[in-house]
Scaffold this motif. Structure first.
Motif, PDB file in Angstrom:
ATOM      1  N   SER A  32     -14.194   6.364   2.885  1.00  0.00           N
ATOM      2  CA  SER A  32     -13.110   6.978   2.142  1.00  0.00           C
ATOM      3  C   SER A  32     -12.363   5.660   1.764  1.00  0.00           C
ATOM      4  N   PHE A  34      -8.800   4.776  -0.989  1.00  0.00           N
ATOM      5  CA  PHE A  34      -7.552   5.097  -1.512  1.00  0.00           C
ATOM      6  C   PHE A  34      -6.730   4.129  -2.127  1.00  0.00           C
ATOM      7  N   TYR A  36      -2.860   3.331  -3.173  1.00  0.00           N
ATOM      8  CA  TYR A  36      -1.307   3.484  -3.261  1.00  0.00           C
ATOM      9  C   TYR A  36      -0.664   2.732  -4.033  1.00  0.00           C
ATOM     10  N   LEU A  46       0.976   7.379  -1.676  1.00  0.00           N
ATOM     11  CA  LEU A  46      -0.633   7.757  -2.135  1.00  0.00           C
ATOM     12  C   LEU A  46      -0.814   8.340  -3.582  1.00  0.00           C
ATOM     13  N   SER A  49      -7.374   9.309  -4.063  1.00  0.00           N
ATOM     14  CA  SER A  49      -8.281   9.182  -3.080  1.00  0.00           C
ATOM     15  C   SER A  49      -9.720   9.285  -3.978  1.00  0.00           C
ATOM     16  N   LEU A  88      -2.085  -0.835  -4.028  1.00  0.00           N
ATOM     17  CA  LEU A  88      -2.815  -1.165  -3.006  1.00  0.00           C
ATOM     18  C   LEU A  88      -4.008  -0.548  -2.681  1.00  0.00           C
ATOM     19  N   ASN A  92     -11.248   3.067   4.454  1.00  0.00           N
ATOM     20  CA  ASN A  92     -11.110   3.490   5.983  1.00  0.00           C
ATOM     21  C   ASN A  92     -12.028   2.852   6.801  1.00  0.00           C
ATOM     22  N   GLU A  95     -11.561   4.469  13.934  1.00  0.00           N
ATOM     23  CA  GLU A  95     -10.481   5.186  14.712  1.00  0.00           C
ATOM     24  C   GLU A  95      -9.253   5.592  13.592  1.00  0.00           C
ATOM     25  N   TYR A  96      -9.781   5.837  12.447  1.00  0.00           N
ATOM     26  CA  TYR A  96      -9.053   6.390  11.333  1.00  0.00           C
ATOM     27  C   TYR A  96      -7.719   5.308  10.681  1.00  0.00           C
ATOM     28  N   LYS A  97      -8.303   4.082  11.129  1.00  0.00           N
ATOM     29  CA  LYS A  97      -7.417   2.950  10.382  1.00  0.00           C
ATOM     30  C   LYS A  97      -7.889   2.741   9.019  1.00  0.00           C
ATOM     31  N   LEU A  98      -6.933   2.168   8.307  1.00  0.00           N
ATOM     32  CA  LEU A  98      -7.075   1.688   6.905  1.00  0.00           C
ATOM     33  C   LEU A  98      -7.078   0.413   6.846  1.00  0.00           C
ATOM     34  N   PHE A 100      -6.190  -2.667   4.167  1.00  0.00           N
ATOM     35  CA  PHE A 100      -5.557  -2.634   2.826  1.00  0.00           C
ATOM     36  C   PHE A 100      -6.016  -3.916   2.371  1.00  0.00           C
ATOM     37  N   GLY A 101      -5.869  -3.965   0.958  1.00  0.00           N
ATOM     38  CA  GLY A 101      -5.877  -5.266   0.012  1.00  0.00           C
ATOM     39  C   GLY A 101      -4.692  -5.837   0.136  1.00  0.00           C
TER      40      GLY A 101
END
Lengths: 110, 120
Positions: A32, A34, A36, A46, A49, A88, A92, A95-98, A100-101
């Motif tokens: 996944s 995204f 932002y 957001l 996606s 940004l 994914n 544990e569902y964490k993202l 980020f750049g």
């Protein structure tokens, strides 16, 4: 190596032009992706996606994903002054964490 | 749908006091919420993952005794900065893992508006 890298910017484009933002990621199992938008002093919002290879269009925004190259991009067509913000890229992970750049700051010149 | 609120939006406190920040998912239930900190001109730094009904999981280097997180219900998580000091001054942002909307995957995060903490 950072997990998510974005073109450093800042990126300055004239009004009406296309702004092109790039992002590469290191984790091959990510599924996944995204984008932002964060205005100065505000929290991220957001805007896009994408989950499959290829292009995804939403209004003036187009996200592109190439999993083989571990590359995701965002195009902003007909850029407006209101598009001036930091963008940004997020990917994914466990544990569902993202992850980020660092973000690319875009300035649209009127 | 997928609206997240935070309260307060801004707080100024004296060094040594504790500050509580609330994060609420207004129109969906969020089993997982995340707390981030952002310093000026830097990207988001994940502090901890908060799961309803269980202890929070903290990222490496984040002091769990200083940043207390409680996720007592499916719509509310709180972050308490204990004995705050000037170096804790930052922009604290929560996010909630979103509902299974058609357009987005279940690992989509929706962000609250953030809380700007200034410790004098």
């Amino acid at each position: 190596q950072k997990e998510v890298e974005q073109n450093s910017g800042p990126l300055s484009v004239p009004e009406g032009a296309i702004a092109s933002l790039n992002c590469t990621y290191s984790d091959r199992v990510s599924q996944s992706f995204f984008w932002y938008r964060q205005y100065s002093g505000k929290s991220p919002e957001l805007i896009m996606s994408i989950y499959s290879n290829g292009d995804k269009e939403d209004g003036r925004f187009t996200a592109q994903l190439n999993k083989a190259s571990q590359y995701v991009s965002l195009l902003i067509r007909d850029s407006q002054p209101s598009d001036s913000a930091t963008y940004l890229c997020a990917v994914n992970g466990l544990e569902y964490k993202l992850s980020f750049g660092a973000g690319t700051t875009v300035t649209v010149r009127a | 749908g997928a609206v997240v609120s935070q309260h307060p939006s801004r707080v100024i406190c004296k060094s040594g006091t504790s500050v509580k920040i609330e994060c609420r998912s207004l129109d969906f239930q969020a089993t997982t919420m995340f707390w981030y900190r952002q310093f000026p001109k830097q990207s988001l730094m994940l502090m901890a993952t908060s799961n309803e009904g269980s202890k929070a999981t903290y990222e490496q280097g984040v002091e769990k005794d200083k940043f207390l997180i409680n996720h007592a219900s499916l719509t509310l998580s709180t972050l308490t900065v204990t004995s705050a000091h000037p170096e804790d001054s930052s922009f604290y942002i929560c996010s909630a893992r979103g509902p299974p909307l058609a357009e987005y995957s279940t690992d989509t995060q929706y962000f609250g508006p953030g809380t700007r903490l200034t410790v004098l």
